[in-house]
Design a protein around this motif. Structure first.
Motif, PDB file in Angstrom:
ATOM      1  N   PRO A  71       1.023  -1.167  -0.141  1.00  0.00           N
ATOM      2  CA  PRO A  71      -0.097   0.065   0.001  1.00  0.00           C
ATOM      3  C   PRO A  71       0.801   1.294   0.003  1.00  0.00           C
ATOM      4  N   ASN A  72       2.025   1.099   0.828  1.00  0.00           N
ATOM      5  CA  ASN A  72       2.732   2.665   0.896  1.00  0.00           C
ATOM      6  C   ASN A  72       3.366   2.731  -0.491  1.00  0.00           C
ATOM      7  N   LYS A  73       3.914   1.629  -1.309  1.00  0.00           N
ATOM      8  CA  LYS A  73       4.563   1.669  -2.553  1.00  0.00           C
ATOM      9  C   LYS A  73       3.550   2.350  -3.659  1.00  0.00           C
ATOM     10  N   ILE A  74       2.283   1.675  -3.629  1.00  0.00           N
ATOM     11  CA  ILE A  74       1.098   2.143  -4.378  1.00  0.00           C
ATOM     12  C   ILE A  74       1.036   3.746  -4.379  1.00  0.00           C
ATOM     13  N   ARG A  75       0.787   4.188  -2.897  1.00  0.00           N
ATOM     14  CA  ARG A  75       0.340   5.629  -2.726  1.00  0.00           C
ATOM     15  C   ARG A  75       1.699   6.378  -3.269  1.00  0.00           C
ATOM     16  N   GLU A  76       3.048   6.003  -2.992  1.00  0.00           N
ATOM     17  CA  GLU A  76       4.179   6.537  -3.191  1.00  0.00           C
ATOM     18  C   GLU A  76       4.111   6.740  -4.836  1.00  0.00           C
ATOM     19  N   ALA A  77       3.792   5.685  -5.807  1.00  0.00           N
ATOM     20  CA  ALA A  77       3.449   5.686  -6.936  1.00  0.00           C
ATOM     21  C   ALA A  77       2.668   6.632  -7.434  1.00  0.00           C
ATOM     22  N   LEU A  78       1.438   6.822  -6.963  1.00  0.00           N
ATOM     23  CA  LEU A  78       0.366   7.645  -7.481  1.00  0.00           C
ATOM     24  C   LEU A  78       0.489   9.037  -7.023  1.00  0.00           C
ATOM     25  N   ASN A  79       1.179   9.410  -5.952  1.00  0.00           N
ATOM     26  CA  ASN A  79       1.642  10.695  -5.569  1.00  0.00           C
ATOM     27  C   ASN A  79       2.799  11.146  -6.576  1.00  0.00           C
ATOM     28  N   SER A  80       3.340  10.374  -7.358  1.00  0.00           N
ATOM     29  CA  SER A  80       4.348  10.807  -8.314  1.00  0.00           C
ATOM     30  C   SER A  80       3.811  11.423  -9.481  1.00  0.00           C
ATOM     31  N   MET A  81       2.609  11.064  -9.733  1.00  0.00           N
ATOM     32  CA  MET A  81       2.035  11.405 -11.000  1.00  0.00           C
ATOM     33  C   MET A  81       1.461  12.841 -10.955  1.00  0.00           C
ATOM     34  N   MET A  82       2.262  13.855 -11.105  1.00  0.00           N
ATOM     35  CA  MET A  82       1.946  14.984 -11.031  1.00  0.00           C
ATOM     36  C   MET A  82       2.094  15.697 -12.498  1.00  0.00           C
ATOM     37  N   PHE A  83       1.385  17.122 -12.421  1.00  0.00           N
ATOM     38  CA  PHE A  83       1.510  18.185 -13.411  1.00  0.00           C
ATOM     39  C   PHE A  83       2.093  19.307 -12.570  1.00  0.00           C
ATOM     40  N   THR A  84       2.784  20.194 -13.381  1.00  0.00           N
ATOM     41  CA  THR A  84       3.064  21.425 -12.810  1.00  0.00           C
ATOM     42  C   THR A  84       2.301  22.437 -13.790  1.00  0.00           C
ATOM     43  N   GLU A  85       1.414  23.060 -13.067  1.00  0.00           N
ATOM     44  CA  GLU A  85       0.692  24.143 -13.811  1.00  0.00           C
ATOM     45  C   GLU A  85       1.259  25.293 -13.830  1.00  0.00           C
ATOM     46  N   VAL A  86       1.574  25.849 -15.112  1.00  0.00           N
ATOM     47  CA  VAL A  86       2.128  27.145 -15.246  1.00  0.00           C
ATOM     48  C   VAL A  86       1.229  28.199 -15.991  1.00  0.00           C
ATOM     49  N   GLU A  87       1.538  29.476 -16.072  1.00  0.00           N
ATOM     50  CA  GLU A  87       0.793  30.212 -16.756  1.00  0.00           C
ATOM     51  C   GLU A  87       1.666  31.053 -17.782  1.00  0.00           C
ATOM     52  N   ILE A  88       1.643  31.008 -19.107  1.00  0.00           N
ATOM     53  CA  ILE A  88       2.199  31.471 -20.130  1.00  0.00           C
ATOM     54  C   ILE A  88       1.446  32.672 -20.865  1.00  0.00           C
ATOM     55  N   ASN A  89       1.896  33.859 -20.711  1.00  0.00           N
ATOM     56  CA  ASN A  89       1.295  34.972 -21.391  1.00  0.00           C
ATOM     57  C   ASN A  89      -0.308  34.900 -20.991  1.00  0.00           C
ATOM     58  N   GLY A  90      -0.517  34.705 -19.999  1.00  0.00           N
ATOM     59  CA  GLY A  90      -1.819  34.685 -19.237  1.00  0.00           C
ATOM     60  C   GLY A  90      -2.888  33.597 -19.686  1.00  0.00           C
ATOM     61  N   GLN A  91      -2.295  32.280 -20.325  1.00  0.00           N
ATOM     62  CA  GLN A  91      -2.908  31.077 -20.273  1.00  0.00           C
ATOM     63  C   GLN A  91      -2.239  30.128 -19.506  1.00  0.00           C
TER      64      GLN A  91
END
Length: 556
Positions: free
Chosen positions: A498-518
């Motif tokens: 279970p801990n490895k599963i959580r670790e794997a799923l929490n590695s699935m990340m986006f970085t949200e950024v704003e480029i020229n207002g979008q």
């Protein structure tokens, strides 16, 4: 967020990094490794990525000098794995039907419950914090904090309907076998001394003797998947919890043939007789030291013992066991019914001796003796303590509340080092099979560990009985999804804790950024575990770069 070129060895590498301050120092976190600079230069794939960023941001290749990038915000999309399992179980439809029965509800009940469930799976926290951090999960519909609390009330009111639905879906989706059912009891404490008839003082399995608690009895199948559970007031004895769960199996789930497997805490003559009266069988740990003298003599008689096969030792993960032997004896378990009539239960007892267990028993006793010696220095503590644990090795002498070590009790206890016994009503079942089935009881012990650690059922931030019960339904659903994911991985040859599963799923990340207002999102590198999970559930990973709308469509 900016591009950084780092030299390592004879090559230079290009990275997208994010700056942050820690302990007064500026540090960098790598968001995306873009690769070696000499390979990137002139690479059409990298050029397409740059063009894609510009396209989303509304720029053009000729205007790269005007590209304005904001700092990044991390967004989790690992929850899509549990979202798919949620959909496989059909919970959205189930909660939509439940919502229609409560016409005053004006919010998306299924989404609110899913948010609470997935938060327990990925990063357990209070309902208030869950609400405040809901934006971490892309696509979650709008909701108010009150919607979470109102959902808990509905979950408490519909616990049995949810259990029935889960049971039927498990049998339909996974052909769940319920010929062997494991049952055990644990306690969950509150940081409180306030009793209310539900939260109460009792024997704590977490050694929290000064805090109120509730008692849980849990039923699981042979794969460790939950069948159902019951909550009892905190002062309920283990042996008093089983009958209600047996009635659940018989009346609600309509299970006609089943073997109840349980630890010695559930081994009472009344419980065993009730199991047989309902047409079931049992395999339970024996209270060996309380057996008749004739049985104990048979236990210590070396004749009739056989060595366990290397294959079974390997299955028990006990290949390093120096000595493991067993013998079988027939036993008549006599008891008096409520009318005082003597009744009999025909049983078979499997007696085992393990050298490894003998060493553990000795070490456990020596630890208790040391505690007893400490208690002897403070007699007032002996009077205040219960009769469990180290106190059983203390003897009161005379009438002046004087105490000493009970050497006779210590010697009697020592005789049983290494011995263990299992009782069963299955007279024709081979001893090796009895041991194999009973050995699987660790799965329910593991289930409680998962609930108390990985899913963090507690601390419980609720104080009314209804909200507490609703909270446990959320934890039941979270446990169901986690165990289902484990099962699907296992059937594909992938063993993940279970801990490895959580670790794997929490590695699935986006970085949200704003480029020229979008707004747009950049996918961070997936861990090996995350890739395996996505493959098993047949979920295609997202593109490296997505617009906000594309990301929402992907996650929800």
């Amino acid at each position: 967020m900016h591009i950084k070129i780092v030299k390592a060895g004879k090559y230079e590498y290009v990275r997208l990094v994010e700056s942050f301050r820690e302990n007064g120092k500026v540090k960098h976190k790598v968001i995306l490794n873009l690769g070696r600079k000499d390979i990137i230069e002139g690479n059409p794939s990298f050029k397409r990525l740059a063009e894609r960023l510009l396209e989303i941001s509304g720029g053009t290749v000729e205007k790269t000098d005007k590209l304005q990038i904001s700092e990044g915000t991390l967004r989790n999309y690992g929850f899509i794995v549990y979202r798919k399992l949620w959909q496989i179980f059909g919970f959205d439809s189930f909660f939509d039907q439940l919502k229609r029965k409560h016409t005053k509800l004006q919010f998306d009940l299924g989404s609110v419950i899913f948010l609470m469930v997935v938060q327990h799976l990925l990063s357990p926290m209070s309902k208030l914090s869950t609400y405040e951090k809901r934006y971490l999960y892309l696509g979650i519909p709008e909701m108010d904090l009150n919607h979470l609390y109102r959902s808990l009330d509905l979950l408490a009111e519909n616990k049995e309907n949810i259990e029935n639905y889960v049971f039927d879906r498990n049998r339909t989706l996974f052909n769940m076998s319920v010929d062997v059912v494991f049952y055990d009891v644990t306690t969950f404490y509150f940081e409180s001394v306030r009793e209310d008839g539900f939260r109460d003082f009792g024997f704590s399995k977490d050694n929290k003797i000064n805090e109120v608690q509730v008692v849980m009895g849990l039923l699981i199948d042979s794969e460790g998947r939950p069948i159902g559970y019951e909550l009892f007031p905190g002062n309920t004895l283990d042996s008093k919890t089983l009958e209600r769960s047996l009635e659940k199996l018989k009346e609600r789930f309509n299970i006609r043939q089943v073997i109840i497997v349980a630890d010695r805490g559930l081994n009472s003559k009344l419980n065993l007789s009730r199991i047989k009266e309902m047409g079931y069988d049992y395999i339970v740990a024996s209270r060996l030291k309380k057996m008749p003298e004739s049985v104990i003599e048979e236990v210590f008689d070396s004749n009739g013992y056989r060595l366990l096969t290397p294959e079974l030792l390997a299955r028990y993960k006990e290949e390093d066991e120096e000595e493991f032997r067993y013998k079988v004896i027939d036993y008549i378990n006599r008891y008096k019914d409520e009318e005082g009539k003597v009744k009999e239960l025909k049983e078979k007892m499997v007696i085992t001796y393990s050298k490894k267990r003998a060493l553990k028993d000795k070490a456990d006793r020596e630890r208790l003796i040391e505690k007893a010696k400490e208690l002897l220095k403070e007699p007032a503590r002996i009077r205040a303590s219960n009769r469990r644990g180290s106190k059983r090795f203390i003897l009161e002498k005379g009438e002046k509340e004087e105490y000493c070590l009970n050497e006779e009790a210590i010697a009697a206890d020592e005789k049983f080092d290494g011995y263990y016994a299992i009782q069963t009503s299955l007279l024709d079942l081979k001893a090796e099979k009895v041991l194999e089935v009973y050995h699987t009881l660790w799965k329910i012990e593991e289930s409680f560990r998962i609930m108390k650690s990985t899913l963090e059922v507690r601390p419980i931030f609720h104080w009314t009985e209804r909200r507490i019960k609703g909270h446990f339904v959320v934890c039941f659903l979270a446990f169901l999804l986690e165990r289902t994911l484990e099962y699907k991985l296992k059937t594909n040859g992938i063993m993940m804790s279970p801990n490895k599963i959580r670790e794997a799923l929490n590695s699935m990340m986006f970085t949200e950024v704003e480029i020229n207002g979008q707004l747009y999102l950049i996918k961070m590198k997936l861990s090996e575990g995350a890739n395996k999970i996505l493959r098993v559930l047949r979920i295609a990973p997202p593109k490296n770069v997505l617009s906000l709308e594309e990301a929402k469509a992907f996650t929800w």
